[in-house]
Design a protein around this motif. Structure first.
Motif, PDB file in Angstrom:
ATOM      1  N   TYR A  57       0.845  -1.191   0.000  1.00 11.14           N
ATOM      2  CA  TYR A  57       0.000   0.000   0.000  1.00 11.14           C
ATOM      3  C   TYR A  57       0.884   1.247   0.000  1.00 11.14           C
ATOM      4  O   TYR A  57       1.932   1.281   0.636  1.00 11.14           O
ATOM      5  CB  TYR A  57      -0.949   0.024   1.202  1.00 11.14           C
ATOM      6  CG  TYR A  57      -0.287  -0.257   2.530  1.00 11.14           C
ATOM      7  CD1 TYR A  57       0.314   0.765   3.256  1.00 11.14           C
ATOM      8  CD2 TYR A  57      -0.250  -1.547   3.053  1.00 11.14           C
ATOM      9  CE1 TYR A  57       0.934   0.505   4.469  1.00 11.14           C
ATOM     10  CE2 TYR A  57       0.371  -1.812   4.259  1.00 11.14           C
ATOM     11  CZ  TYR A  57       0.945  -0.780   4.956  1.00 11.14           C
ATOM     12  OH  TYR A  57       1.561  -1.040   6.156  1.00 11.14           O
ATOM     13  N   PRO A  58       0.473   2.297  -0.731  1.00 14.36           N
ATOM     14  CA  PRO A  58       1.260   3.534  -0.812  1.00 14.36           C
ATOM     15  C   PRO A  58       0.933   4.480   0.337  1.00 14.36           C
ATOM     16  O   PRO A  58       0.074   4.198   1.180  1.00 14.36           O
ATOM     17  CB  PRO A  58       0.818   4.129  -2.155  1.00 14.36           C
ATOM     18  CG  PRO A  58      -0.604   3.679  -2.287  1.00 14.36           C
ATOM     19  CD  PRO A  58      -0.673   2.308  -1.658  1.00 14.36           C
ATOM     20  N   ASP A  59       1.606   5.630   0.351  1.00 21.89           N
ATOM     21  CA  ASP A  59       1.324   6.661   1.347  1.00 21.89           C
ATOM     22  C   ASP A  59      -0.117   7.134   1.229  1.00 21.89           C
ATOM     23  O   ASP A  59      -0.693   7.189   0.139  1.00 21.89           O
ATOM     24  CB  ASP A  59       2.246   7.868   1.148  1.00 21.89           C
ATOM     25  CG  ASP A  59       3.693   7.565   1.540  1.00 21.89           C
ATOM     26  OD1 ASP A  59       3.894   6.740   2.429  1.00 21.89           O
ATOM     27  OD2 ASP A  59       4.603   8.160   0.943  1.00 21.89           O
ATOM     28  N   CYS A  60      -0.689   7.521   2.378  1.00 21.05           N
ATOM     29  CA  CYS A  60      -2.013   8.130   2.406  1.00 21.05           C
ATOM     30  C   CYS A  60      -2.048   9.098   3.578  1.00 21.05           C
ATOM     31  O   CYS A  60      -2.235   8.680   4.722  1.00 21.05           O
ATOM     32  CB  CYS A  60      -3.109   7.073   2.545  1.00 21.05           C
ATOM     33  SG  CYS A  60      -4.767   7.778   2.774  1.00 21.05           S
ATOM     34  N   GLY A  61      -1.832  10.382   3.306  1.00 16.47           N
ATOM     35  CA  GLY A  61      -1.796  11.353   4.392  1.00 16.47           C
ATOM     36  C   GLY A  61      -0.710  11.005   5.384  1.00 16.47           C
ATOM     37  O   GLY A  61       0.463  10.857   5.033  1.00 16.47           O
ATOM     38  N   SER A  62      -1.093  10.849   6.645  1.00 13.16           N
ATOM     39  CA  SER A  62      -0.127  10.508   7.686  1.00 13.16           C
ATOM     40  C   SER A  62       0.205   9.013   7.716  1.00 13.16           C
ATOM     41  O   SER A  62       1.072   8.587   8.484  1.00 13.16           O
ATOM     42  CB  SER A  62      -0.657  10.935   9.057  1.00 13.16           C
ATOM     43  OG  SER A  62      -1.877  10.263   9.351  1.00 13.16           O
ATOM     44  N   TRP A  63      -0.471   8.230   6.894  1.00 13.80           N
ATOM     45  CA  TRP A  63      -0.226   6.791   6.831  1.00 13.80           C
ATOM     46  C   TRP A  63       0.880   6.519   5.822  1.00 13.80           C
ATOM     47  O   TRP A  63       0.726   6.795   4.636  1.00 13.80           O
ATOM     48  CB  TRP A  63      -1.500   6.041   6.417  1.00 13.80           C
ATOM     49  CG  TRP A  63      -2.615   6.178   7.402  1.00 13.80           C
ATOM     50  CD1 TRP A  63      -3.394   7.280   7.618  1.00 13.80           C
ATOM     51  CD2 TRP A  63      -3.062   5.183   8.320  1.00 13.80           C
ATOM     52  NE1 TRP A  63      -4.304   7.036   8.609  1.00 13.80           N
ATOM     53  CE2 TRP A  63      -4.128   5.758   9.063  1.00 13.80           C
ATOM     54  CE3 TRP A  63      -2.683   3.867   8.577  1.00 13.80           C
ATOM     55  CZ2 TRP A  63      -4.808   5.048  10.048  1.00 13.80           C
ATOM     56  CZ3 TRP A  63      -3.357   3.167   9.562  1.00 13.80           C
ATOM     57  CH2 TRP A  63      -4.402   3.747  10.290  1.00 13.80           C
ATOM     58  N   GLY A  64       1.992   5.969   6.304  1.00 14.21           N
ATOM     59  CA  GLY A  64       3.111   5.690   5.419  1.00 14.21           C
ATOM     60  C   GLY A  64       2.883   4.454   4.567  1.00 14.21           C
ATOM     61  O   GLY A  64       2.005   3.638   4.834  1.00 14.21           O
ATOM     62  N   GLN A  65       3.685   4.320   3.525  1.00 16.14           N
ATOM     63  CA  GLN A  65       3.606   3.144   2.661  1.00 16.14           C
ATOM     64  C   GLN A  65       4.150   1.924   3.396  1.00 16.14           C
ATOM     65  O   GLN A  65       4.887   2.036   4.377  1.00 16.14           O
ATOM     66  CB  GLN A  65       4.404   3.379   1.387  1.00 16.14           C
ATOM     67  CG  GLN A  65       5.901   3.513   1.611  1.00 16.14           C
ATOM     68  CD  GLN A  65       6.651   3.695   0.311  1.00 16.14           C
ATOM     69  OE1 GLN A  65       6.074   3.819  -0.753  1.00 16.14           O
ATOM     70  NE2 GLN A  65       7.972   3.715   0.402  1.00 16.14           N
TER      71      GLN A  65
END
Length: 327
Positions: A16-24
């Motif tokens: 999964y890629p980056d999403c806001g504060s959620w890293g890949q």
């Protein structure tokens, strides 16, 4: 007989890629998680994921969104979160300020202009929420971050994280939306969810709702009955379980299997000691942090045995910062 699932497969590695504060990152999907996600899609029931902190409960939702190519929305619960906040936020103070500022137009002071869609509104009625937020709200206070890798037409994965942090009134406030797949907004006279005309296309793909709990507080029975429940835990073969996940994140050049095993055995020993003292046990997150530190703190020029020797020595010096937090 081997069962082939439609969307998820046991032992599948999902990136999964980056999403806001959620890293890949990457997620190794175990058999129970794969079947639980598949059943949640089939039944349109929310999936309550329970287990110790640091086992990857939250990232299960992020991985599911990436695999399904859906939009990902997350709401982290805290002790001050109220159930109403997840549906909508009404701002009477802003309305009063506008009235004091001299706005006399009754339509501009209509309460609907001070109504912000909450995360459940976005998840169950994206088009309606977007219209309310962009075209109606005078004071915009909330719009969720979403992942760019997912397509809205594929649906939404909603993560409600750490629900056990909230008062029991919060899960009780979710009974209608989780049980019926929608809810009413009295100020608008509108139904959000499967019966909403504005979201008739999206309603064909109900959101996958994943809720996490660290079991810090007992959840209401009526709430649990509306959910499927997945218990995440470390297998009896703790060392093998940890190594399997370490190999997903770090190759043998970054950390050799010997070093990974040493770190795993140290974590196991510290977990046993923490259990004897009744303190917080380190988990997968701490183990992966330790491997990340070993990799980053080792000169890239070191190879093979020299690299192993350096990391083994380094492990002895830094392991307690990660693994012995409560001792």
């Amino acid at each position: 007989m081997t069962t082939t699932l439609k969307y998820f497969q046991p032992q599948e590695v999902i990136e999964y890629p980056d999403c806001g504060s959620w890293g890949q990152g990457k997620y190794l999907l175990d058999k129970a998680s794969a079947y639980a996600l598949e059943m949640a899609l089939a039944t349109k029931r929310p999936l309550l994921v329970k287990g110790d902190p640091g086992l990857g409960k939250s990232y299960l939702a992020r991985a599911a969104a990436a695999k399904l190519k859906r939009k990902f929305i997350a709401e982290v619960i805290n002790i001050n979160t109220e159930g109403q906040d997840l549906l909508w936020r009404y701002d009477p103070v802003a309305r009063l300020n506008d009235a004091h500022a001299g706005i006399k137009d009754d339509d501009k002071l209509n309460p609907k202009h001070y109504l912000n869609p909450g995360v459940l509104w976005w998840a169950f009625g994206w088009n309606s929420a977007a219209s309310q937020y962009n075209d109606v709200c005078r004071h915009k206070i909330y719009c969720p971050q979403t992942s760019n890798d997912g397509a809205l037409e594929n649906g939404i994965v909603l993560l409600i994280d750490e629900i056990d942090k909230a008062e029991p009134s919060l899960p009780n406030a979710l009974l209608e939306v989780l049980g019926n797949g929608g809810f009413e907004v009295p100020l608008l006279g509108e139904t959000i969810g499967k019966n909403s005309a504005a979201d008739s296309k999206q309603a064909l793909t109900p959101p996958l709702v994943i809720i996490t709990s660290n079991d810090e507080r007992e959840l209401p029975a009526a709430f649990i009955r509306r959910c499927l429940v997945l218990h995440l835990h470390i297998d009896e073969d703790v060392e093998g379980w940890l190594l399997e996940r370490a190999n997903v994140h770090y190759d043998d050049y970054q950390c050799s299997e010997t070093v990974k095993r040493l770190a795993a055995r140290q974590l196991i020993a510290d977990r046993q000691e923490a259990e004897r003292h009744g303190t917080v046990k380190a988990g997968l997150a701490e183990y992966l942090d330790l491997l990340a530190a070993l990799d980053e703190m080792t000169d890239r020029c070191l190879q093979d045995k020299d690299r192993d020797d350096h990391q083994e020595s380094l492990l002895a010096d830094i392991q307690h910062f990660v693994l012995r937090k409560a001792l």
